[in-house]
Design a protein around this motif. Structure first.
Motif, mmCIF file in Angstrom:
data_model
loop_
_atom_site.group_PDB
_atom_site.id
_atom_site.type_symbol
_atom_site.label_atom_id
_atom_site.label_comp_id
_atom_site.label_asym_id
_atom_site.label_seq_id
_atom_site.Cartn_x
_atom_site.Cartn_y
_atom_site.Cartn_z
ATOM 1 N N VAL A 1 28.661 0.073 -34.492
ATOM 2 C CA VAL A 1 27.761 -1.071 -34.659
ATOM 3 C C VAL A 1 28.155 -1.838 -35.914
ATOM 4 O O VAL A 1 28.366 -1.243 -36.981
ATOM 5 C CB VAL A 1 26.296 -0.592 -34.755
ATOM 6 N N ARG A 2 28.244 -3.154 -35.803
ATOM 7 C CA ARG A 2 28.556 -3.974 -36.983
ATOM 8 C C ARG A 2 27.366 -4.001 -37.948
ATOM 9 O O ARG A 2 26.209 -4.089 -37.529
ATOM 10 C CB ARG A 2 28.891 -5.403 -36.561
ATOM 11 N N CYS A 3 27.700 -3.963 -39.227
ATOM 12 C CA CYS A 3 26.678 -4.016 -40.268
ATOM 13 C C CYS A 3 26.535 -5.442 -40.784
ATOM 14 O O CYS A 3 27.529 -6.170 -40.932
ATOM 15 C CB CYS A 3 27.044 -3.089 -41.426
ATOM 16 N N LEU A 4 25.308 -5.841 -41.071
ATOM 17 C CA LEU A 4 25.059 -7.173 -41.620
ATOM 18 C C LEU A 4 25.652 -7.293 -43.026
ATOM 19 O O LEU A 4 25.631 -6.334 -43.809
ATOM 20 C CB LEU A 4 23.558 -7.447 -41.685
ATOM 21 N N CYS A 5 26.193 -8.456 -43.300
ATOM 22 C CA CYS A 5 26.708 -8.711 -44.648
ATOM 23 C C CYS A 5 25.522 -8.768 -45.613
ATOM 24 O O CYS A 5 24.610 -9.578 -45.435
ATOM 25 C CB CYS A 5 27.487 -10.028 -44.672
ATOM 26 N N PRO A 6 25.484 -7.937 -46.644
ATOM 27 C CA PRO A 6 24.325 -7.916 -47.557
ATOM 28 C C PRO A 6 24.203 -9.171 -48.408
ATOM 29 O O PRO A 6 23.152 -9.417 -48.994
ATOM 30 C CB PRO A 6 24.579 -6.681 -48.423
ATOM 31 N N GLY B 1 29.736 7.211 -41.439
ATOM 32 C CA GLY B 1 28.369 6.722 -41.339
ATOM 33 C C GLY B 1 27.429 7.622 -40.564
ATOM 34 O O GLY B 1 26.286 7.234 -40.293
ATOM 35 N N PHE B 2 27.856 8.827 -40.196
ATOM 36 C CA PHE B 2 26.947 9.754 -39.518
ATOM 37 C C PHE B 2 25.797 10.118 -40.452
ATOM 38 O O PHE B 2 26.000 10.322 -41.659
ATOM 39 C CB PHE B 2 27.682 11.028 -39.110
ATOM 40 N N ASP B 3 24.590 10.215 -39.898
ATOM 41 C CA ASP B 3 23.470 10.649 -40.722
ATOM 42 C C ASP B 3 23.636 12.127 -41.050
ATOM 43 O O ASP B 3 24.425 12.846 -40.430
ATOM 44 C CB ASP B 3 22.144 10.390 -40.011
ATOM 45 N N THR C 1 31.217 -14.614 -40.515
ATOM 46 C CA THR C 1 30.681 -13.944 -39.319
ATOM 47 C C THR C 1 29.259 -13.434 -39.516
ATOM 48 O O THR C 1 28.539 -13.224 -38.540
ATOM 49 C CB THR C 1 31.575 -12.750 -38.940
ATOM 50 N N GLY C 2 28.864 -13.196 -40.750
ATOM 51 C CA GLY C 2 27.549 -12.619 -41.002
ATOM 52 C C GLY C 2 27.557 -11.098 -40.961
ATOM 53 O O GLY C 2 26.526 -10.466 -41.224
ATOM 54 N N TYR C 3 28.692 -10.496 -40.602
ATOM 55 C CA TYR C 3 28.809 -9.039 -40.523
ATOM 56 C C TYR C 3 29.991 -8.574 -41.372
ATOM 57 O O TYR C 3 31.005 -9.273 -41.494
ATOM 58 C CB TYR C 3 29.029 -8.574 -39.081
ATOM 59 N N LYS C 4 29.859 -7.386 -41.925
ATOM 60 C CA LYS C 4 30.936 -6.828 -42.738
ATOM 61 C C LYS C 4 30.996 -5.322 -42.529
ATOM 62 O O LYS C 4 30.117 -4.589 -42.970
ATOM 63 C CB LYS C 4 30.700 -7.149 -44.209
ATOM 64 N N GLY C 5 32.025 -4.878 -41.835
ATOM 65 C CA GLY C 5 32.202 -3.455 -41.586
ATOM 66 C C GLY C 5 31.387 -2.954 -40.403
ATOM 67 O O GLY C 5 30.523 -3.653 -39.870
ATOM 68 N N ARG C 6 31.675 -1.727 -40.013
ATOM 69 C CA ARG C 6 30.947 -1.071 -38.927
ATOM 70 C C ARG C 6 30.599 0.355 -39.316
ATOM 71 O O ARG C 6 31.247 0.955 -40.168
ATOM 72 C CB ARG C 6 31.779 -1.052 -37.639
ATOM 73 N N ARG C 7 29.586 0.882 -38.682
ATOM 74 C CA ARG C 7 29.240 2.289 -38.854
ATOM 75 C C ARG C 7 28.897 2.868 -37.486
ATOM 76 O O ARG C 7 28.599 2.144 -36.534
ATOM 77 C CB ARG C 7 28.083 2.481 -39.833
ATOM 78 N N VAL C 8 28.959 4.178 -37.417
ATOM 79 C CA VAL C 8 28.753 4.848 -36.142
ATOM 80 C C VAL C 8 27.299 5.254 -35.985
ATOM 81 O O VAL C 8 26.612 5.596 -36.955
ATOM 82 C CB VAL C 8 29.672 6.085 -36.043
ATOM 83 N N ILE C 9 26.802 5.156 -34.772
ATOM 84 C CA ILE C 9 25.538 5.788 -34.396
ATOM 85 C C ILE C 9 25.860 6.739 -33.247
ATOM 86 O O ILE C 9 26.672 6.411 -32.373
ATOM 87 C CB ILE C 9 24.448 4.771 -33.994
ATOM 88 N N ALA C 10 25.281 7.927 -33.271
ATOM 89 C CA ALA C 10 25.697 8.946 -32.303
ATOM 90 C C ALA C 10 24.563 9.882 -31.941
ATOM 91 O O ALA C 10 23.742 10.253 -32.787
ATOM 92 C CB ALA C 10 26.865 9.754 -32.866
ATOM 93 N N GLU C 11 24.526 10.242 -30.676
ATOM 94 C CA GLU C 11 23.694 11.342 -30.204
ATOM 95 C C GLU C 11 24.566 12.599 -30.210
ATOM 96 O O GLU C 11 25.646 12.608 -29.607
ATOM 97 C CB GLU C 11 23.200 11.084 -28.782
ATOM 98 N N VAL C 12 24.120 13.642 -30.904
ATOM 99 C CA VAL C 12 24.865 14.899 -30.952
ATOM 100 C C VAL C 12 24.104 15.934 -30.144
ATOM 101 O O VAL C 12 22.995 16.341 -30.517
ATOM 102 C CB VAL C 12 25.064 15.383 -32.401
#
Length: 567
Positions: A456-461, A303-305, A500-511
């Protein structure tokens, strides 16, 4: 020698046999006995008695055991009349009996003829543990594996031959297919199915509750009532991890492997005492996740940009220096390091890792597991790795000053080092290494970049909805450089996300790439405010800004960003 023979006749025959035995025969038997004991100590081996029976000593074995080994045996006839009583081991029952490979039995059902039937009746350590559990020392006798299995109820054929199963005698004992075993096994299967990272067995006054950590948060799974059942559930976990069942006052750590989902799953076990007994946490480690080259994890998959992933690839591809990934426990640091390493694993360089434990298997990479009990620490292993001609080194975690010093020296002498450290920001990293009392000039010279990340957890679409934004949330979004929102996405919960309202996680990062200006500020002892101004003046986006972007795109909720990052 038949058990139906009168006792005085058996004694006379044994005396005659003992008289006929030569010193050479006794000496040969003692050597065979020592060899059998060594073989029995191996995992999954037969008992001492099994080895001796196969060694040609069958005819004189009872007399030889008494004469040369000072030991009695449970022969085939008396074994049928030896009634097991694992209740003498207390609440642990069969669980402890299976762990020790020892079963308390009453010969002919006589309470005064209590014996401890053992795989190795000369094993003093096992005898002491059994005596501690029973509250007294009981004479040991030698038994075959078939007899032990029959008493423990794990071999149907053995049980059908007349041996009484332990469960019939020991009320509440943990049977191999009993409710406690099923309770623990169900928790393991469910955790694997939902992709949980940890299983928590939490005991209270009235029973045990299981909670699974999924996507970084705990969710309830199941509960079993009864304080005794709670203790037996923890004992079951200890047996699987080969821990000391009788020790309930000190923390214990272990690990074991089970077959699930068509593959093998490693679990790391932590047992800790509490006011209501003990609690257990099991960490699931699916090493097979990176085994297939076609399924290699990548920075894009995490999930890195695009900009962040490109910068990490550039840092990971440098020929020497150190790349640090930092964040709190459970923020995906190790996975990011693996992803970066996988992308530069081109087959022409020697890559070595040292980890505790090895969490994933990487093709073409030498992976060394830390074993502190045997003296293989991060620091000692890293020294050996440097003599193994590596190009790139992955150090699972920098925990102490010695490991930090060797890692820095490795980076300065032409190796590339990828590693993780527990810190919350790039500024905390410098403080952490100062705490290690390192030469900061050398450390900063070696450091190429720092990745500060969170999961960070992602919202279930399928069930996301909207709610009015609060004034504080609007202020936060505006401060992050985005338009003032009127609504905020919120989780609802549906069948697809488990409510839960959430499905999966993705990363947010300062590089952060480390330049000479940042090195100068650190080595001259500049304040954190100066470091912060320098870092973010280069255009690096903060975790809070990245989180606000996710909220504006309806990928996550403001509550989740506040929980993980803070505002």
């Amino acid at each position: 020698m038949s058990a139906d023979m009168p006792a005085d006749q058996r004694a006379d025959m044994s005396a005659d046999m003992s008289a006929d035995m030569s010193a050479e025969s006794r000496s040969g038997f003692r050597a065979a006995l020592q060899a059998a004991r060594r073989q029995t100590a191996l995992p999954g081996a037969d008992t001492v008695l099994d080895h001796l029976l196969r060694g040609g000593w069958r005819e004189q074995l009872p007399a030889l055991l008494r004469e040369a080994g000072g030991m009695e045996m449970v022969d085939a006839d008396s074994g049928r009349r030896a009634l097991p009583d694992a209740a003498l081991f207390g609440a642990s029952g069969v669980a402890l009996a299976r762990s020790l490979r020892a079963v308390p039995v009453r010969l002919d059902g006589d309470p005064d003829r209590l014996r401890l039937a053992m795989a190795d009746p000369w094993d003093d350590v096992t005898l002491r543990r059994a005596a501690q559990a029973m509250g007294r020392r009981v004479p040991a006798i030698a038994a075959t594996q078939a007899q032990l299995d029959g008493w423990l109820g794990s071999t149907p054929s053995a049980a059908s031959e007349g041996s009484a199963a332990v469960g019939a005698v020991a009320t509440g004992a943990v049977m191999p297919e009993g409710p406690v075993v099923a309770f623990v096994d169900q928790a393991l299967r469910r955790a694997y199915e939902v992709g949980a990272s940890d299983i928590h067995f939490e005991c209270d006054r009235h029973g045990v509750t299981v909670r699974l950590r999924r996507d970084g948060v705990l969710m309830p799974h199941e509960r079993m009532e009864g304080a005794r059942q709670a203790e037996e559930a923890i004992s079951r976990i200890k047996v699987l991890a080969q821990l000391d069942i009788t020790e309930r006052r000190l923390p214990q750590d272990g690990r074991f492997r089970i077959a699930l989902g068509g593959g093998e799953l490693d679990l790391r076990v932590s047992i800790i005492p509490s006011v209501f007994g003990e609690d257990a946490v099991l960490r699931l480690l699916d090493k097979a996740q990176l085994r297939d080259p076609a399924d290699q994890v990548s920075l894009d998959l995490l999930g890195f940009d695009a900009a962040g992933a490109a910068m990490i690839r550039e840092l990971a591809g440098l020929p020497h220096g150190m790349l640090l990934v930092t964040g709190p426990t459970g923020s995906g640091k190790t996975t990011t390091v693996y992803a970066a390493l996988s992308e530069v694993n081109n087959g022409i360089e020697k890559i070595i890792t040292i980890e505790d434990p090895v969490e994933y298997e990487l093709a073409g990479v030498l992976q060394v597991p830390v074993n502190e009990r045997k003296g293989l620490t991060f620091a000692k292993g890293l020294r050996s790795i440097l003599r193994h001609d590596p190009d790139r080194i992955l150090v699972g975690e920098i925990r102490d000053a010695e490991t930090a010093e060797i890692a820095v020296q490795s980076a300065l002498t032409g190796h590339q080092v990828l590693t993780t450290v527990h810190a919350n920001s790039v500024f905390d990293v410098t403080g952490r290494f100062k705490h290690f009392d390192l030469d900061m000039f050398g450390f900063m010279a070696a450091l190429n970049g720092v990745i500060v990340q969170r999961l960070v957890r992602c919202l279930c679409p399928h069930c996301v909805a909207d709610r009015p934004a609060t004034p504080r949330e609007q202020q936060w979004v505006v401060e992050m450089g985005l338009p003032r929102p009127e609504t905020m996405p919120r989780p609802i919960g549906c069948e697809r996300c488990g409510g839960t309202g959430y499905k999966g996680r993705r990363v947010i990062a300062e590089v952060h790439t480390i330049d000479d200006g940042f090195r100068d500020l650190v080595t001259t002892g500049a304040p954190v405010s100066a470091l912060r101004e320098h870092v973010y003046r280069k255009g690096v986006r903060t975790l809070s800004q990245l989180g606000a972007d996710m909220v504006s795109r309806r990928e996550s909720s403001a509550e989740e960003i506040k929980r993980v990052v803070g505002w």
